[in-house]
Design an enzyme around this catalytic site. Structure first.
Site, PDB file in Angstrom:
ATOM      1  N   LYS A 159      46.798  -0.778 -28.073  1.00 30.63           N
ATOM      2  CA  LYS A 159      46.943  -1.086 -29.459  1.00 30.63           C
ATOM      3  C   LYS A 159      47.928   0.522 -29.431  1.00 30.63           C
ATOM      4  O   LYS A 159      49.203   0.867 -29.821  1.00 30.63           O
ATOM      5  CB  LYS A 159      46.570  -1.429 -30.663  1.00 30.63           C
ATOM      6  CG  LYS A 159      46.502  -3.290 -30.054  1.00 30.63           C
ATOM      7  CD  LYS A 159      45.777  -3.252 -31.542  1.00 30.63           C
ATOM      8  CE  LYS A 159      45.253  -4.813 -31.898  1.00 30.63           C
ATOM      9  NZ  LYS A 159      44.798  -4.922 -32.941  1.00 30.63           N
ATOM     10  N   ASN A 209      40.976  -1.064 -30.401  1.00 32.95           N
ATOM     11  CA  ASN A 209      41.723  -1.278 -29.081  1.00 32.95           C
ATOM     12  C   ASN A 209      42.863   0.049 -28.266  1.00 32.95           C
ATOM     13  O   ASN A 209      44.004   0.561 -28.773  1.00 32.95           O
ATOM     14  CB  ASN A 209      42.285  -2.433 -29.789  1.00 32.95           C
ATOM     15  CG  ASN A 209      43.032  -2.832 -27.923  1.00 32.95           C
ATOM     16  OD1 ASN A 209      43.613  -2.242 -27.028  1.00 32.95           O
ATOM     17  ND2 ASN A 209      43.197  -4.766 -28.518  1.00 32.95           N
ATOM     18  N   HIS A 220      56.087  -8.092 -31.308  1.00 36.81           N
ATOM     19  CA  HIS A 220      55.596  -8.763 -32.763  1.00 36.81           C
ATOM     20  C   HIS A 220      55.205  -7.704 -32.627  1.00 36.81           C
ATOM     21  O   HIS A 220      55.286  -7.159 -33.716  1.00 36.81           O
ATOM     22  CB  HIS A 220      54.480  -9.842 -31.765  1.00 36.81           C
ATOM     23  CG  HIS A 220      53.685  -9.174 -31.171  1.00 36.81           C
ATOM     24  ND1 HIS A 220      53.676  -9.372 -29.843  1.00 36.81           N
ATOM     25  CD2 HIS A 220      52.019  -9.215 -31.220  1.00 36.81           C
ATOM     26  CE1 HIS A 220      52.398  -8.902 -28.887  1.00 36.81           C
ATOM     27  NE2 HIS A 220      51.273  -8.460 -30.114  1.00 36.81           N
ATOM     28  N   PHE A 257      48.536  -5.818 -21.510  1.00 38.34           N
ATOM     29  CA  PHE A 257      46.548  -6.550 -21.838  1.00 38.34           C
ATOM     30  C   PHE A 257      46.810  -8.026 -22.354  1.00 38.34           C
ATOM     31  O   PHE A 257      47.616  -8.698 -22.887  1.00 38.34           O
ATOM     32  CB  PHE A 257      46.070  -5.208 -22.592  1.00 38.34           C
ATOM     33  CG  PHE A 257      46.448  -5.392 -24.000  1.00 38.34           C
ATOM     34  CD1 PHE A 257      48.323  -5.016 -24.881  1.00 38.34           C
ATOM     35  CD2 PHE A 257      45.944  -5.784 -25.514  1.00 38.34           C
ATOM     36  CE1 PHE A 257      47.915  -4.816 -25.801  1.00 38.34           C
ATOM     37  CE2 PHE A 257      46.212  -6.113 -26.381  1.00 38.34           C
ATOM     38  CZ  PHE A 257      47.831  -5.506 -27.021  1.00 38.34           C
ATOM     39  N   GLY A 258      45.408  -8.148 -22.409  1.00 35.66           N
ATOM     40  CA  GLY A 258      45.524  -9.302 -23.088  1.00 35.66           C
ATOM     41  C   GLY A 258      45.997 -10.308 -22.048  1.00 35.66           C
ATOM     42  O   GLY A 258      46.133 -10.740 -21.184  1.00 35.66           O
ATOM     43  N   ASP A 295      46.173  -6.346 -37.455  1.00 36.67           N
ATOM     44  CA  ASP A 295      46.191  -7.703 -36.573  1.00 36.67           C
ATOM     45  C   ASP A 295      46.826  -8.596 -36.223  1.00 36.67           C
ATOM     46  O   ASP A 295      47.633  -8.400 -36.433  1.00 36.67           O
ATOM     47  CB  ASP A 295      44.641  -8.189 -37.551  1.00 36.67           C
ATOM     48  CG  ASP A 295      43.708  -9.208 -37.156  1.00 36.67           C
ATOM     49  OD1 ASP A 295      43.293  -8.298 -36.885  1.00 36.67           O
ATOM     50  OD2 ASP A 295      43.716 -10.029 -37.351  1.00 36.67           O
ATOM     51  N   SER A 296      46.244  -8.654 -35.042  1.00 36.27           N
ATOM     52  CA  SER A 296      47.439  -9.609 -34.336  1.00 36.27           C
ATOM     53  C   SER A 296      46.373 -10.863 -33.522  1.00 36.27           C
ATOM     54  O   SER A 296      45.627 -10.767 -32.865  1.00 36.27           O
ATOM     55  CB  SER A 296      48.854  -8.960 -33.075  1.00 36.27           C
ATOM     56  OG  SER A 296      47.468  -7.820 -32.449  1.00 36.27           O
ATOM     57  N   ASP A 341      49.190 -11.333 -22.018  1.00 34.31           N
ATOM     58  CA  ASP A 341      50.784 -10.894 -21.508  1.00 34.31           C
ATOM     59  C   ASP A 341      51.193 -11.605 -19.980  1.00 34.31           C
ATOM     60  O   ASP A 341      51.642 -11.896 -20.239  1.00 34.31           O
ATOM     61  CB  ASP A 341      50.990  -9.093 -21.783  1.00 34.31           C
ATOM     62  CG  ASP A 341      50.607  -8.334 -22.849  1.00 34.31           C
ATOM     63  OD1 ASP A 341      51.441  -9.165 -23.643  1.00 34.31           O
ATOM     64  OD2 ASP A 341      50.543  -6.942 -23.063  1.00 34.31           O
TER      65      ASP A 341
HETATM   66  P1  ITT Z   1      41.016  -3.989 -33.754  1.00 34.82           P
HETATM   67  O1  ITT Z   1      40.491  -4.919 -34.210  1.00 34.82           O
HETATM   68  O2  ITT Z   1      40.516  -2.696 -32.837  1.00 34.82           O
HETATM   69  O3  ITT Z   1      42.313  -3.605 -33.622  1.00 34.82           O
HETATM   70  P2  ITT Z   1      41.393  -5.785 -31.466  1.00 34.82           P
HETATM   71  O4  ITT Z   1      41.903  -6.327 -29.928  1.00 34.82           O
HETATM   72  O5  ITT Z   1      39.843  -6.936 -31.670  1.00 34.82           O
HETATM   73  O6  ITT Z   1      41.123  -4.184 -31.753  1.00 34.82           O
HETATM   74  P3  ITT Z   1      42.286  -8.116 -33.210  1.00 34.82           P
HETATM   75  O7  ITT Z   1      41.394  -8.416 -33.523  1.00 34.82           O
HETATM   76  O8  ITT Z   1      43.702  -7.760 -33.597  1.00 34.82           O
HETATM   77  O9  ITT Z   1      42.226  -6.557 -32.458  1.00 34.82           O
HETATM   78  O10 ITT Z   1      42.656  -9.159 -32.025  1.00 34.82           O
HETATM   79  C1  ITT Z   1      44.114  -9.049 -30.896  1.00 34.82           C
HETATM   80  C2  ITT Z   1      43.942  -9.524 -29.864  1.00 34.82           C
HETATM   81  O11 ITT Z   1      45.123 -10.545 -29.579  1.00 34.82           O
HETATM   82  C3  ITT Z   1      43.671  -8.618 -28.610  1.00 34.82           C
HETATM   83  O12 ITT Z   1      42.107  -8.480 -28.371  1.00 34.82           O
HETATM   84  C4  ITT Z   1      44.278  -9.758 -27.495  1.00 34.82           C
HETATM   85  O13 ITT Z   1      43.459 -10.597 -27.152  1.00 34.82           O
HETATM   86  C5  ITT Z   1      45.736 -10.320 -27.903  1.00 34.82           C
HETATM   87  N1  ITT Z   1      46.874  -9.504 -27.909  1.00 34.82           N
HETATM   88  C6  ITT Z   1      47.651  -8.891 -29.642  1.00 34.82           C
HETATM   89  N2  ITT Z   1      48.322  -8.241 -29.495  1.00 34.82           N
HETATM   90  C7  ITT Z   1      48.276  -8.866 -28.175  1.00 34.82           C
HETATM   91  C8  ITT Z   1      49.340  -8.525 -26.698  1.00 34.82           C
HETATM   92  O14 ITT Z   1      50.359  -7.108 -26.865  1.00 34.82           O
HETATM   93  N3  ITT Z   1      49.715  -8.201 -26.050  1.00 34.82           N
HETATM   94  C9  ITT Z   1      48.626  -9.234 -25.329  1.00 34.82           C
HETATM   95  N4  ITT Z   1      47.615  -9.482 -26.460  1.00 34.82           N
HETATM   96  C10 ITT Z   1      47.781  -9.308 -27.226  1.00 34.82           C
END
Ligand code: ITT
Length: 191
Positions: free
Chosen positions: A12, A9, A173, A145-146, A66-67, A148
């Site tokens: 991140k 990602n 976080h 992103f995501g 992981d978030s 937010d």
């Molecule tokens: P990696 O596993 O490759 O690190 P990923 O995006 O799939 O990438 P996660 O499985 O941890 O990672 O999923 C995290 C999701 O949660 C992320 O894709 C967003 O949709 C949301 N998320 C996490 N942190 C966020 C943030 O700071 N702001 C907005 N959305 C967030």
């Protein structure tokens, strides 16, 4: 020193690099197409899975994040399924807003677990961060992103997507999980 960042990602990666800018270590991306199956049932388990996979692949110490977003009225959903909740960021936001339609409790939190793992699978350090907020009725802001744009933080009176990078990287976080992790790394990882 070089630590491999077990993520695909780019948002991140950028946030982690910005938060860690004063620490003297190099963050290397694990490589294109890195996508281990996240079979855990907690952020911590999934973060370990990603970090161990990257450490095995590269033979180097790896750090994973992981978030996700946990919404109280939805029983903690999307939680560990945040990235798999819908196919695009817009659709994810639409789905949350639809599922919360008519709901008076819009409280939620973002959680992040970070795990630092050796190539032999040993956990060197693990940390967690959380920020509380409220899901807004519609999206506001274009930063971040995501989820937010719909994550409103009352103490700052803005959504996470209305925050500057510096504000998000102070309060998020991810920042809260990364602070103790960076302290551990700077004190304990020397080569
Ligand atoms: P990696 O596993 O490759 O690190 P990923 O995006 O799939 O990438 P996660 O499985 O941890 O990672 O999923 C995290 C999701 O949660 C992320 O894709 C967003 O949709 C949301 N998320 C996490 N942190 C966020 C943030 O700071 N702001 C907005 N959305 C967030």
């Amino acid at each position: 020193m070089k630590i491999v960042l077990a993520t695909s990602n780019p948002h991140k990666l950028q946030e982690i690099k910005d938060i860690a800018k004063d620490i003297n270590f190099e963050l290397a991306l694990v490589g294109k197409g890195f996508d281990p199956e996240e079979t855990g049932s907690t952020f911590k388990e999934n973060s370990y899975i990603k970090a161990y996979e990257a450490a095995k692949l590269t033979g180097k110490i790896a750090l994973a994040d992981d978030s996700g977003l946990c919404i109280n009225a939805l029983g903690g959903a999307p939680g560990i399924f945040s990235s798999r909740y819908a196919p695009t960021p817009e659709k994810k936001i639409e789905k949350v807003l639809l599922n919360l339609d008519g709901e008076s409790d819009r409280s939620a939190f973002f959680e992040c677990n970070m795990t630092l793992v050796n190539p032999d699978g040993k956990v060197l350090f693990s940390s967690t961060g959380r920020i509380d907020g409220v899901i807004s009725k519609e999206p506001y802001g274009t930063n971040g992103f995501g989820y937010d744009p719909i994550f409103f933080v009352p103490s700052l009176n803005k959504t996470m997507a209305e925050m500057s990078e510096e504000e998000k990287n102070t309060h998020s976080h991810r920042a809260k999980a990364l602070m103790p992790m960076l302290e551990y790394i700077s004190k304990n990882i020397t080569d």
